[in-house]
Design a protein around this motif. Structure first.
Motif, PDB file in Angstrom:
ATOM      1  N   GLU A  40      16.642   7.791  -3.905  1.00  0.00           N
ATOM      2  CA  GLU A  40      18.108   7.701  -3.952  1.00  0.00           C
ATOM      3  C   GLU A  40      18.629   7.229  -2.602  1.00  0.00           C
ATOM      4  O   GLU A  40      18.222   7.735  -1.553  1.00  0.00           O
ATOM      5  CB  GLU A  40      18.698   9.081  -4.296  1.00  0.00           C
ATOM      6  CG  GLU A  40      20.204   9.042  -4.428  1.00  0.00           C
ATOM      7  CD  GLU A  40      20.771  10.236  -5.172  1.00  0.00           C
ATOM      8  OE1 GLU A  40      19.988  11.087  -5.660  1.00  0.00           O
ATOM      9  OE2 GLU A  40      22.011  10.312  -5.255  1.00  0.00           O
ATOM     10  N   THR A  41      19.520   6.251  -2.637  1.00  0.00           N
ATOM     11  CA  THR A  41      20.081   5.715  -1.384  1.00  0.00           C
ATOM     12  C   THR A  41      21.323   6.510  -0.976  1.00  0.00           C
ATOM     13  O   THR A  41      21.871   7.290  -1.764  1.00  0.00           O
ATOM     14  CB  THR A  41      20.492   4.237  -1.526  1.00  0.00           C
ATOM     15  OG1 THR A  41      21.618   4.171  -2.419  1.00  0.00           O
ATOM     16  CG2 THR A  41      19.356   3.375  -2.055  1.00  0.00           C
ATOM     17  N   GLU A  42      21.777   6.261   0.257  1.00  0.00           N
ATOM     18  CA  GLU A  42      22.997   6.921   0.760  1.00  0.00           C
ATOM     19  C   GLU A  42      24.190   6.610  -0.138  1.00  0.00           C
ATOM     20  O   GLU A  42      25.119   7.398  -0.236  1.00  0.00           O
ATOM     21  CB  GLU A  42      23.294   6.469   2.202  1.00  0.00           C
ATOM     22  CG  GLU A  42      22.316   6.995   3.234  1.00  0.00           C
ATOM     23  CD  GLU A  42      22.447   8.499   3.484  1.00  0.00           C
ATOM     24  OE1 GLU A  42      23.403   9.116   2.977  1.00  0.00           O
ATOM     25  OE2 GLU A  42      21.572   9.064   4.170  1.00  0.00           O
ATOM     26  N   ASP A  43      24.162   5.464  -0.820  1.00  0.00           N
ATOM     27  CA  ASP A  43      25.262   5.097  -1.725  1.00  0.00           C
ATOM     28  C   ASP A  43      25.098   5.703  -3.112  1.00  0.00           C
ATOM     29  O   ASP A  43      25.902   5.433  -4.014  1.00  0.00           O
ATOM     30  CB  ASP A  43      25.324   3.560  -1.877  1.00  0.00           C
ATOM     31  CG  ASP A  43      26.119   2.923  -0.757  1.00  0.00           C
ATOM     32  OD1 ASP A  43      26.707   3.680   0.055  1.00  0.00           O
ATOM     33  OD2 ASP A  43      26.145   1.679  -0.680  1.00  0.00           O
ATOM     34  N   GLY A  44      24.018   6.457  -3.337  1.00  0.00           N
ATOM     35  CA  GLY A  44      23.820   7.101  -4.639  1.00  0.00           C
ATOM     36  C   GLY A  44      23.131   6.229  -5.673  1.00  0.00           C
ATOM     37  O   GLY A  44      23.050   6.579  -6.852  1.00  0.00           O
ATOM     38  N   VAL A  45      22.593   5.068  -5.245  1.00  0.00           N
ATOM     39  CA  VAL A  45      21.806   4.232  -6.173  1.00  0.00           C
ATOM     40  C   VAL A  45      20.417   4.864  -6.301  1.00  0.00           C
ATOM     41  O   VAL A  45      19.834   5.293  -5.302  1.00  0.00           O
ATOM     42  CB  VAL A  45      21.690   2.786  -5.625  1.00  0.00           C
ATOM     43  CG1 VAL A  45      20.707   1.970  -6.458  1.00  0.00           C
ATOM     44  CG2 VAL A  45      23.056   2.133  -5.584  1.00  0.00           C
ATOM     45  N   ILE A  46      19.900   4.911  -7.544  1.00  0.00           N
ATOM     46  CA  ILE A  46      18.585   5.531  -7.753  1.00  0.00           C
ATOM     47  C   ILE A  46      17.565   4.477  -8.188  1.00  0.00           C
ATOM     48  O   ILE A  46      17.734   3.809  -9.209  1.00  0.00           O
ATOM     49  CB  ILE A  46      18.677   6.658  -8.793  1.00  0.00           C
ATOM     50  CG1 ILE A  46      19.545   7.785  -8.230  1.00  0.00           C
ATOM     51  CG2 ILE A  46      17.285   7.184  -9.158  1.00  0.00           C
ATOM     52  CD1 ILE A  46      19.791   8.928  -9.182  1.00  0.00           C
ATOM     53  N   GLY A  47      16.511   4.339  -7.397  1.00  0.00           N
ATOM     54  CA  GLY A  47      15.395   3.455  -7.741  1.00  0.00           C
ATOM     55  C   GLY A  47      14.295   4.280  -8.367  1.00  0.00           C
ATOM     56  O   GLY A  47      14.048   5.419  -7.967  1.00  0.00           O
ATOM     57  N   LEU A  48      13.605   3.684  -9.365  1.00  0.00           N
ATOM     58  CA  LEU A  48      12.599   4.418 -10.135  1.00  0.00           C
ATOM     59  C   LEU A  48      11.193   3.907  -9.889  1.00  0.00           C
ATOM     60  O   LEU A  48      10.963   2.702  -9.738  1.00  0.00           O
ATOM     61  CB  LEU A  48      12.903   4.292 -11.629  1.00  0.00           C
ATOM     62  CG  LEU A  48      14.255   4.836 -12.091  1.00  0.00           C
ATOM     63  CD1 LEU A  48      14.451   4.535 -13.566  1.00  0.00           C
ATOM     64  CD2 LEU A  48      14.347   6.334 -11.814  1.00  0.00           C
ATOM     65  N   GLY A  49      10.253   4.835  -9.920  1.00  0.00           N
ATOM     66  CA  GLY A  49       8.834   4.501  -9.893  1.00  0.00           C
ATOM     67  C   GLY A  49       8.099   5.443 -10.827  1.00  0.00           C
ATOM     68  O   GLY A  49       8.616   6.495 -11.198  1.00  0.00           O
ATOM     69  N   GLU A  50       6.887   5.040 -11.217  1.00  0.00           N
ATOM     70  CA  GLU A  50       6.039   5.907 -12.055  1.00  0.00           C
ATOM     71  C   GLU A  50       4.634   5.838 -11.499  1.00  0.00           C
ATOM     72  O   GLU A  50       4.161   4.751 -11.147  1.00  0.00           O
ATOM     73  CB  GLU A  50       6.076   5.409 -13.509  1.00  0.00           C
ATOM     74  CG  GLU A  50       5.162   6.197 -14.435  1.00  0.00           C
ATOM     75  CD  GLU A  50       5.131   5.633 -15.871  1.00  0.00           C
ATOM     76  OE1 GLU A  50       6.130   5.031 -16.335  1.00  0.00           O
ATOM     77  OE2 GLU A  50       4.076   5.792 -16.507  1.00  0.00           O
ATOM     78  N   SER A  51       3.975   6.988 -11.392  1.00  0.00           N
ATOM     79  CA  SER A  51       2.628   6.961 -10.830  1.00  0.00           C
ATOM     80  C   SER A  51       1.752   8.027 -11.487  1.00  0.00           C
ATOM     81  O   SER A  51       2.103   8.585 -12.527  1.00  0.00           O
ATOM     82  CB  SER A  51       2.691   7.155  -9.313  1.00  0.00           C
ATOM     83  OG  SER A  51       1.409   6.958  -8.746  1.00  0.00           O
ATOM     84  N   TYR A  52       0.613   8.297 -10.848  1.00  0.00           N
ATOM     85  CA  TYR A  52      -0.335   9.287 -11.363  1.00  0.00           C
ATOM     86  C   TYR A  52       0.311  10.663 -11.384  1.00  0.00           C
ATOM     87  O   TYR A  52       1.231  10.942 -10.615  1.00  0.00           O
ATOM     88  CB  TYR A  52      -1.582   9.308 -10.466  1.00  0.00           C
ATOM     89  CG  TYR A  52      -2.223   7.952 -10.348  1.00  0.00           C
ATOM     90  CD1 TYR A  52      -3.051   7.480 -11.353  1.00  0.00           C
ATOM     91  CD2 TYR A  52      -1.951   7.124  -9.263  1.00  0.00           C
ATOM     92  CE1 TYR A  52      -3.621   6.217 -11.277  1.00  0.00           C
ATOM     93  CE2 TYR A  52      -2.514   5.860  -9.172  1.00  0.00           C
ATOM     94  CZ  TYR A  52      -3.341   5.419 -10.184  1.00  0.00           C
ATOM     95  OH  TYR A  52      -3.892   4.167 -10.098  1.00  0.00           O
ATOM     96  N   GLY A  53      -0.229  11.532 -12.240  1.00  0.00           N
ATOM     97  CA  GLY A  53       0.317  12.888 -12.340  1.00  0.00           C
ATOM     98  C   GLY A  53      -0.637  13.936 -11.803  1.00  0.00           C
ATOM     99  O   GLY A  53      -0.462  15.130 -12.051  1.00  0.00           O
ATOM    100  N   ASN A  54      -1.666  13.493 -11.045  1.00  0.00           N
ATOM    101  CA  ASN A  54      -2.596  14.486 -10.477  1.00  0.00           C
ATOM    102  C   ASN A  54      -1.958  15.132  -9.249  1.00  0.00           C
ATOM    103  O   ASN A  54      -1.042  14.584  -8.640  1.00  0.00           O
ATOM    104  CB  ASN A  54      -3.929  13.822 -10.135  1.00  0.00           C
ATOM    105  CG  ASN A  54      -3.780  12.772  -9.068  1.00  0.00           C
ATOM    106  OD1 ASN A  54      -2.781  12.058  -9.030  1.00  0.00           O
ATOM    107  ND2 ASN A  54      -4.737  12.671  -8.187  1.00  0.00           N
ATOM    108  N   SER A  55      -2.488  16.303  -8.870  1.00  0.00           N
ATOM    109  CA  SER A  55      -1.801  17.059  -7.814  1.00  0.00           C
ATOM    110  C   SER A  55      -1.859  16.363  -6.454  1.00  0.00           C
ATOM    111  O   SER A  55      -0.919  16.462  -5.672  1.00  0.00           O
ATOM    112  CB  SER A  55      -2.321  18.499  -7.726  1.00  0.00           C
ATOM    113  OG  SER A  55      -3.688  18.542  -7.931  1.00  0.00           O
ATOM    114  N   MET A  56      -2.953  15.603  -6.174  1.00  0.00           N
ATOM    115  CA  MET A  56      -3.001  14.919  -4.870  1.00  0.00           C
ATOM    116  C   MET A  56      -1.858  13.918  -4.714  1.00  0.00           C
ATOM    117  O   MET A  56      -1.242  13.808  -3.655  1.00  0.00           O
ATOM    118  CB  MET A  56      -4.337  14.185  -4.715  1.00  0.00           C
ATOM    119  CG  MET A  56      -5.378  14.979  -3.956  1.00  0.00           C
ATOM    120  SD  MET A  56      -6.897  14.046  -3.852  1.00  0.00           S
ATOM    121  CE  MET A  56      -6.784  13.413  -2.209  1.00  0.00           C
TER     122      MET A  56
END
Ligand code: GKR
Ligand code: MG
Length: 416
Positions: A40-56
């Motif tokens: 989330e940027t200071e202006d409140g824009v939210i960028g999305l990503g998706e990645s692995y779900g392992n704990s590391m």
């Protein structure tokens, strides 16, 4: 001017339904794990990503989140400097699992930074990556042997059991009918190799023009692979990770003109020079999730172009943010030489608004709108996060799942 400095980075682990797909490591658990990253940027824009779900990966993203506060979303050099400084004890061993974490964590955040910048400026990620070179991105049908149902389920899923050539052809027909794929990839290393070659032959008979691939995930010995080559040459467009390691695969590549492809043994920049020196793999299956994100994957594409390597894309079980990122990257990559892989047809859950991105004629058209063109369905995110909390899995473990069906099954690589 938009304030695109990072105000916050959040990561939410999720679990979504996954069918009992088989591979050399065992069987898919009823839930696949993934994580959703929000920058989330200071202006409140939210960028999305998706990645692995392992704990590391989850712990790694959380560990660097604070250090990235205040960084501009365009400052990728700043991102890597902060990650390297934060994950200091992981940085040395680039060839170890822990060292590769740096690229996974960086890649997870980097995609969300591109998305945030695109959304803040009204530009698509494909344009930020250098411009769109293809209207739509072609994917292959990713075929798996599978059990008919998970152990706790009362009846088979819609795909049913797939263990014979006839069942494999039925699976392929269903997938091609639904999505229009042209190339067919068979996940192998599960049955005796001759049985899997019989599966490939059945696919060839049923789909005379389809480019075919087979991927035993290092499940065959060098000797077995060499013995199988006369049957594979001319049948497959490439042979994916037939055996273990650069050296073993180089021995195979030396014996055939069929290119060998990998998503297992060239998974870090440091693997490229020995791969070239040994002529082990002639096709790199890139994956921005472990290669360090979108910019690093574009650089990998350039390396492949310079050195005359083929290039395509690897996939793990994933949802729509990953598919959108893969599509933007592939659409901005001139030298994509084969159709990409995606597990998407196996997934029934989704975390983006509007549901799953469709394949039409086997291709994904980039979703409209700035950034990656996708937004989060927050109620689905909450439901899939609850799945994660309830399912009891924090790591992928195909071997334990397999032993529920076949208690004396043992993991081996190579196995056959
Ligand atoms: O989902 O079972 C699977 C695949 O075997 C996956 O884990 C691999 O990473 O898709 C992959 C591959 O091409 O090796
Ligand atoms: Mg593979």
């Amino acid at each position: 001017m938009a304030d695109t400095r990072i105000a916050d980075i959040r990561i939410t682990p999720i679990a979504f339904y996954d069918p009992p797909l088989l591979n050399n490591a065992g069987c898919h658990q009823p839930f696949a794990l993934r994580s959703i990253i929000e920058v989330e940027t200071e202006d409140g824009v939210i960028g999305l990503g998706e990645s692995y779900g392992n704990s590391m990966t989850i712990d790694g993203v959380r560990a660097v989140a604070e250090a990235c506060r205040g960084l501009d979303v365009t400052d990728l050099n700043g991102l890597w400097a902060r990650i390297n400084a934060t994950l200091t004890d992981q940085v040395d061993g680039y060839n170890t699992g822990a060292g590769r974490l740096v690229l996974r964590v960086g890649g997870a955040i980097e995609v969300a930074m591109w998305d945030a910048f695109g959304k803040a400026t009204g530009r698509r990620v494909v344009d930020l990556l250098g411009g769109q070179v293809r209207d739509a991105v072609p994917f292959s049908a990713y075929l798996f042997y599978k059990f008919g149902q998970h152990q706790h389920e009362s009846g088979p899923d819609v795909w049913g059991e797939v263990l014979t050539p006839e069942q494999l052809v039925d699976e392929a027909r269903r997938m091609v009918d639904l999505h229009g794929f042209k190339a067919l990839k068979l996940k192998a290393g599960v049955l005796e190799p001759e049985a899997e070659i019989a599966g490939l032959r059945a696919l060839r008979d049923a789909f005379p023009d389809a480019p075919l691939r087979i991927d035993p995930n290092g499940g065959w010995t060098v000797e077995t692979t060499l013995k199988l080559l006369p049957q594979l040459d001319g049948l497959v467009e490439y042979l994916e990770d037939p055996t273990v390691g650069l050296e073993g695969n180089a021995r195979v590549q030396a014996a055939t003109d069929t290119p060998l492809a990998t998503n297992m043994y060239v998974v870090h920049p440091s693997h490229l020079p020995p791969n070239m020196a040994q002529d082990a793999f002639r096709v790199i299956l890139s994956d921005h999730h472990y290669w360090g994100g979108l910019q690093a994957s574009r650089e990998l594409a350039r390396v492949c172009e310079i050195w005359g390597l083929g290039l395509s894309m690897h996939s793990n079980s994933h949802l729509g943010i990953s598919l959108a990122a893969m599509a933007h990257l592939a659409a901005a990559t001139p030298n994509l030489t084969y159709d990409c892989d995606s597990h998407s047809p196996w997934q029934t859950d989704e975390v983006i608004e509007g549901g799953k991105l469709p394949f039409r004629g086997g291709k994904v058209t980039l979703p409209e709108g700035p950034g990656l063109g996708v937004t989060l369905d927050r109620s689905e995110l909450a439901r899939l996060h609850q799945n994660y909390l309830d399912c009891g899995f924090t790591e992928r473990d195909d071997a334990t799942e397999m032993k529920k069906y076949q208690p004396d099954w043992e993991f081996a690589r190579p196995k056959f």
